[in-house]
Design an enzyme around this catalytic site. Structure first.
Site, PDB file in Angstrom:
ATOM      1  N   SER A   1      -1.943   2.505   5.906  1.00  0.00           N
ATOM      2  CA  SER A   1      -2.536   3.233   6.687  1.00  0.00           C
ATOM      3  C   SER A   1      -2.186   4.685   6.284  1.00  0.00           C
ATOM      4  O   SER A   1      -3.022   5.629   6.720  1.00  0.00           O
ATOM      5  CB  SER A   1      -2.371   3.016   8.184  1.00  0.00           C
ATOM      6  OG  SER A   1      -1.110   3.431   8.448  1.00  0.00           O
TER       7      SER A   1
ATOM      8  N   THR B   1       2.497  -2.815   7.020  1.00  0.00           N
ATOM      9  CA  THR B   1       3.708  -3.603   7.350  1.00  0.00           C
ATOM     10  C   THR B   1       3.524  -5.120   7.806  1.00  0.00           C
ATOM     11  O   THR B   1       4.419  -6.019   7.397  1.00  0.00           O
ATOM     12  CB  THR B   1       4.944  -2.982   7.879  1.00  0.00           C
ATOM     13  OG1 THR B   1       5.125  -1.791   7.295  1.00  0.00           O
ATOM     14  CG2 THR B   1       6.258  -3.674   8.147  1.00  0.00           C
TER      15      THR B   1
ATOM     16  N   THR C   1       1.601   1.017  10.763  1.00  0.00           N
ATOM     17  CA  THR C   1       1.983   1.698  11.906  1.00  0.00           C
ATOM     18  C   THR C   1       1.938   3.236  11.596  1.00  0.00           C
ATOM     19  O   THR C   1       1.784   4.018  12.509  1.00  0.00           O
ATOM     20  CB  THR C   1       3.346   1.459  12.323  1.00  0.00           C
ATOM     21  OG1 THR C   1       4.313   1.626  11.141  1.00  0.00           O
ATOM     22  CG2 THR C   1       3.243  -0.075  12.901  1.00  0.00           C
ATOM     23  N   ASP C   2       1.984   3.665  10.405  1.00  0.00           N
ATOM     24  CA  ASP C   2       1.980   5.214  10.102  1.00  0.00           C
ATOM     25  C   ASP C   2       1.003   5.930  10.739  1.00  0.00           C
ATOM     26  O   ASP C   2       1.151   6.901  11.240  1.00  0.00           O
ATOM     27  CB  ASP C   2       1.922   5.365   8.360  1.00  0.00           C
ATOM     28  CG  ASP C   2       3.131   5.172   7.911  1.00  0.00           C
ATOM     29  OD1 ASP C   2       3.994   4.580   8.515  1.00  0.00           O
ATOM     30  OD2 ASP C   2       3.238   5.331   6.488  1.00  0.00           O
TER      31      ASP C   2
HETATM   32  N1  GLU Z   1       2.626   1.794   4.703  1.00  0.00           N
HETATM   33  C1  GLU Z   1       2.647   1.346   5.786  1.00  0.00           C
HETATM   34  C2  GLU Z   1       1.474   1.594   6.712  1.00  0.00           C
HETATM   35  O1  GLU Z   1       0.465   1.014   6.598  1.00  0.00           O
HETATM   36  C3  GLU Z   1       3.854   1.497   6.728  1.00  0.00           C
HETATM   37  C4  GLU Z   1       4.325   1.375   7.997  1.00  0.00           C
HETATM   38  C5  GLU Z   1       3.971   0.309   8.791  1.00  0.00           C
HETATM   39  O2  GLU Z   1       3.014  -0.549   8.586  1.00  0.00           O
HETATM   40  O3  GLU Z   1       4.758  -0.092   9.613  1.00  0.00           O
HETATM   41  O4  GLU Z   1       1.282   2.408   7.443  1.00  0.00           O
END
Ligand code: GLU
Length: 331
Positions: free
Chosen positions: A62, A15, A95-96
């Protein structure tokens, strides 16, 4: 002494590299579209903190990261840290699964230089995005001498967390990251303030070096509930070498699941009882006779962290059950 520290910022997407159609798109947007250079150039304040060099290693959410991604990220950071001219590394990350990558780095990097993993809950295009402040704070942490020898750190929402403890505990709020024993400290206007130290072994005091790792064994996680079909255990156990059982409460196992988990352990699969609460300790030989069944317990690790630790612990020869159990109490 250099005028400013040299920091390498490695981008992997998420994100923090996302873009929404409008500024009110705080939750629906395209992920992993901005390059790490584009992100940095939108925050001119960071150039006063450090000499920055950007590098795009990956560009994906992620949630897609598998063991090969972990190895690729770890090996690249290790290589960068060996350069005497580099004072620290920032990894921008979705963040995931930030907690898994950060914990993997925490256990396998052999350096006391600061490594800070950072993401954001809102894309840079959104109102009240946390992207620029999180990145600014992460760089502030990486350049500060008090951040050395603390293992891998995760910075979010003005807090500095140890990679061992932090988990993403909310799906959309800015206040998404939680460590069960509290953050290590805060970042206030570009100054880290630490109040705690990571207690368990990490980085230079672990038994694993990322440079020596070529592959990780297959370890899967099963999420427990009363109606869980026991065939799920058999299917997973038929091809994994380790199995984290995210049991209810204190790692509890439903009556009909005991036999398939015992069979899995007898067939050489390392079965680890964890808790789907993601918090608290699982007591060895408490609700279940782990010694009799040949099972292990996680101590206090969340199932996704336990998976990382078990994969690494299984690489140590010999991967005896007692040595694997000891790893859960040491790291
Ligand atoms: N798809 C994202 C990730 O890479 C969503 C969450 C984020 O980065 O806040 O984990």
């Amino acid at each position: 002494m250099r005028e400013k520290p040299n920091i390498v910022v490695i981008g992997t997407g998420g994100t923090i590299a996302g873009r929404g159609e409008t500024s009110s798109n705080t939750a629906s947007y395209d992920c992993s579209v901005l390059t790490v250079n584009e992100i940095l150039s939108s925050i001119p304040e960071v150039s006063s903190l450090a000499n920055l060099r950007a590098e795009q290693l990956l560009q994906t959410g992620s949630e897609n990261f598998n063991n090969e991604h972990l190895l690729k990220i770890g090996k690249r950071i290790s290589e960068v840290l060996k350069d005497d001219d580099v004072d620290g590394v920032i990894l921008t990350h979705g963040t995931d699964t930030i907690e898994e990558t950060a914990y993997f780095l925490h256990l396998t990097l052999k350096s006391v230089k600061p490594v800070v993993v950072v993401g954001s809950m809102r894309p840079p295009s959104a109102m009240s995005s946390d992207a620029s402040l999180n990145l600014y704070n992460a760089i502030s942490v990486a350049v500060h001498p008090t951040s050395r020898a603390k293992g891998t750190l995760v910075v979010a929402n003005d807090e500095i967390h140890t990679a061992r403890d932090v988990t993403k505990a909310n799906s959309f709020k800015l206040e998404a990251f939680r460590s069960p024993y509290g953050a290590l400290g805060y970042v206030v206007e570009g100054q880290p303030r630490y109040y705690r130290m990571p207690w368990r072994d990490h980085t230079v005091s672990t038994q694993w070096a990322i440079d020596d790792l070529e592959a990780l064994p297959k370890v899967d996680i099963i999420y427990a509930y009363g109606a869980l079909d026991e065939r799920v255990i058999d299917t997973v156990a038929s091809d994994a070498r380790g199995l984290i059982y995210a049991g209810t409460g204190n790692g509890n196992v439903a009556l009909h699941i005991v036999a398939p988990l015992v069979a899995a352990a007898r067939n050489g699969v390392h079965v680890v009882r964890a808790s789907r609460t993601g918090n608290g300790v699982v007591i060895r030989n408490g609700a279940q006779p782990d010694d009799d069944y040949g099972w292990l317990v996680v101590d206090d690790q969340a199932p996704q962290k336990a998976r990382i630790l078990l994969m690494l612990a299984m690489l140590s020869t010999p991967a005896e059950r007692s040595a694997l159990q000891a790893a859960f109490y040491r790291y």
